[in-house]
Design an enzyme around this catalytic site. Structure first.
Site, PDB file in Angstrom:
ATOM      1  N   GLU A  95       0.837  -1.193   0.000  1.00  0.00           N
ATOM      2  CA  GLU A  95       0.000   0.000   0.000  1.00  0.00           C
ATOM      3  C   GLU A  95       0.874   1.246   0.000  1.00  0.00           C
ATOM      4  OE1 GLU A  95      -3.738  -2.009   2.452  1.00  0.00           O
ATOM      5  OE2 GLU A  95      -2.771  -0.196   3.246  1.00  0.00           O
ATOM      6  N   PRO A  96       0.313   2.421  -0.344  1.00  0.00           N
ATOM      7  CA  PRO A  96       1.123   3.644  -0.364  1.00  0.00           C
ATOM      8  C   PRO A  96       1.840   3.916   0.951  1.00  0.00           C
ATOM      9  CG  PRO A  96      -0.977   4.039  -1.447  1.00  0.00           C
ATOM     10  CD  PRO A  96      -1.051   2.662  -0.848  1.00  0.00           C
ATOM     11  N   GLU A 121       9.033  -8.242  -3.627  1.00  0.00           N
ATOM     12  CA  GLU A 121       8.908  -9.497  -2.878  1.00  0.00           C
ATOM     13  C   GLU A 121       9.644  -9.425  -1.534  1.00  0.00           C
ATOM     14  OE1 GLU A 121       6.685 -10.514  -4.486  1.00  0.00           O
ATOM     15  OE2 GLU A 121       7.104 -11.817  -6.183  1.00  0.00           O
TER      16      GLU A 121
END
Length: 388
Positions: free
Chosen positions: A130-131, A367
């Protein structure tokens, strides 16, 4: 055919590797520079790969998977990335999503989704970041509220590969209290009311796959779309998916770096300077020796970690983190050295080296950043020595 089909493979392993290598050489490599320049996402070719069993490599055969090992998977991604790291990396993300549905889905979810994902008639994206929650994924704020027989999702996911093109989004959202135990996983189809996408990001590399925000504004999905049918286990699902994802991204780095090495070795074998072939210069040979050693050490570490994940070894998380950190760092360096050996020509797009460097750079970030990989490994070391 690539130059690194290992002589120690048995007959079945060799068929798997050579099938991937042949597909990559014929269907990916001839178009890699064109796709990069045009920012073209080759969905048609991805579906051709899926018809060869590459859409659900290590998923169960009863729902259309190929039933192969993680070790087979990293060898396949290595071959695909030799032709195009960006395309191989997206296919690795799709496989990670498919495995999550196969491993954790209910009987109904597996039967409904995995065959479609295996054929890539349905293309999947992974939605965790998320931001405001990158490396600190457990701090995500996307909410999923239970409303009758549905869940309503609200939030924004950042840096989502395939966003806007993929058909299915594996979304981690908060159903409970702060922290990892409050997170659940949902399957959200493209076209669901309230789902939107941000503008396509302009990236350093990975031009052959789209990247954008996924915006969830009151997206209502049936309770049956809660993966596994259980709340509160989504963070564990996401992290277990990332074990394999980290290996696949490392394999994509290895394949790209091997291609860069082969280009560089061929170049210095034919290029003359100061009256002699560059390959005859001892410093050039030393550089190539270091590069080849890095590739071999990366290959062995990656295969060892994949075998550990296949075996369910107690240290599998640590092994996957080690491999991801070492291989993506080492192979980026190899690609950069290959560019340097080309001199000014390496900086030109037509030689293909600068594309590999651009594509491999992000592997050290996604990742789980390589700094987070050090945290994972360091935590394991501390745990062992504290017990002693």
């Amino acid at each position: 055919m690539t130059t690194f089909v290992d002589s120690g493979l048995d007959a079945d392993e060799r068929v798997i590797v050579e099938t991937a290598a042949d597909f990559a050489a014929k269907r990916l490599a001839p178009h890699a520079l064109e796709w990069d320049a045009a920012h073209h996402f080759p969905v048609t070719e991805l579906r051709e790969a899926a018809r060869l069993g590459m859409g659900a490599i290590y998923c169960a055969e009863d729902v259309g998977g190929s039933g192969l090992r993680r070790l087979d998977g990293v060898r396949i991604f290595q071959q695909l990335a030799y032709a195009d790291p960006a395309v191989a990396a997206f296919l690795s993300i799709h496989n990670m999503c498919t495995w999550m549905v196969d491993e954790y889905g209910t009987t109904e979810q597996r039967a409904h989704w995995v065959p479609r994902l295996a054929s890539m008639d349905t293309v999947a994206s992974y939605c965790l970041t998320e931001p405001g929650a990158g490396s600190d994924a457990a701090a995500l704020t996307t909410r999923a509220e239970r409303v009758g027989d549905d869940y309503v999702l609200t939030g924004v996911k950042q840096f989502i590969s395939g966003a806007g093109t993929s058909d299915l989004y594996v979304v981690m959202a908060r159903t409970g209290a702060p922290g990892p135990k409050g997170i659940s996983t949902f399957l959200v189809e493209k076209g669901t009311p309230g789902m939107g996408f941000g503008a396509q990001e302009h990236k350093m590399g990975w031009h052959a796959q789209p990247t954008a925000q996924v915006v969830l504004d009151g997206v209502r999905v049936p309770a049956g779309n809660l993966l596994s049918g259980q709340e509160g286990i989504g963070f564990g699902i996401a992290m277990n998916g990332l074990n394999g994802g980290r290996l696949n991204i490392a394999a994509s780095s290895l394949g790209g770096a091997q291609a860069a090495f082969d280009k560089a070795a061929s170049y210095v074998a034919s290029r003359k300077a100061f009256g002699s072939v560059l390959l005859d210069e001892p410093t050039i040979r030393f550089t190539l020796a270091d590069m080849a050693t890095s590739l071999q050490s990366s290959r062995l570490m990656l295969w060892h970690a994949a075998a550990a994940l296949d075996a369910g070894s107690p240290d599998k998380v640590e092994q996957c983190a080690m491999a991801k950190r070492h291989v993506t760092d080492a192979c980026f360096t190899v690609a950069d050295q290959a560019l340097q050996l080309h001199g000014g020509y390496g900086y030109l797009a037509e030689y293909g080296i600068e594309k590999i460097v651009r594509d491999l750079r992000v592997h050290r970030i996604l990742e789980g950043t390589n700094e987070i990989m050090r945290v994972v490994v360091g935590r394991s070391i501390a745990g062992r020595y504290r017990q002693n």
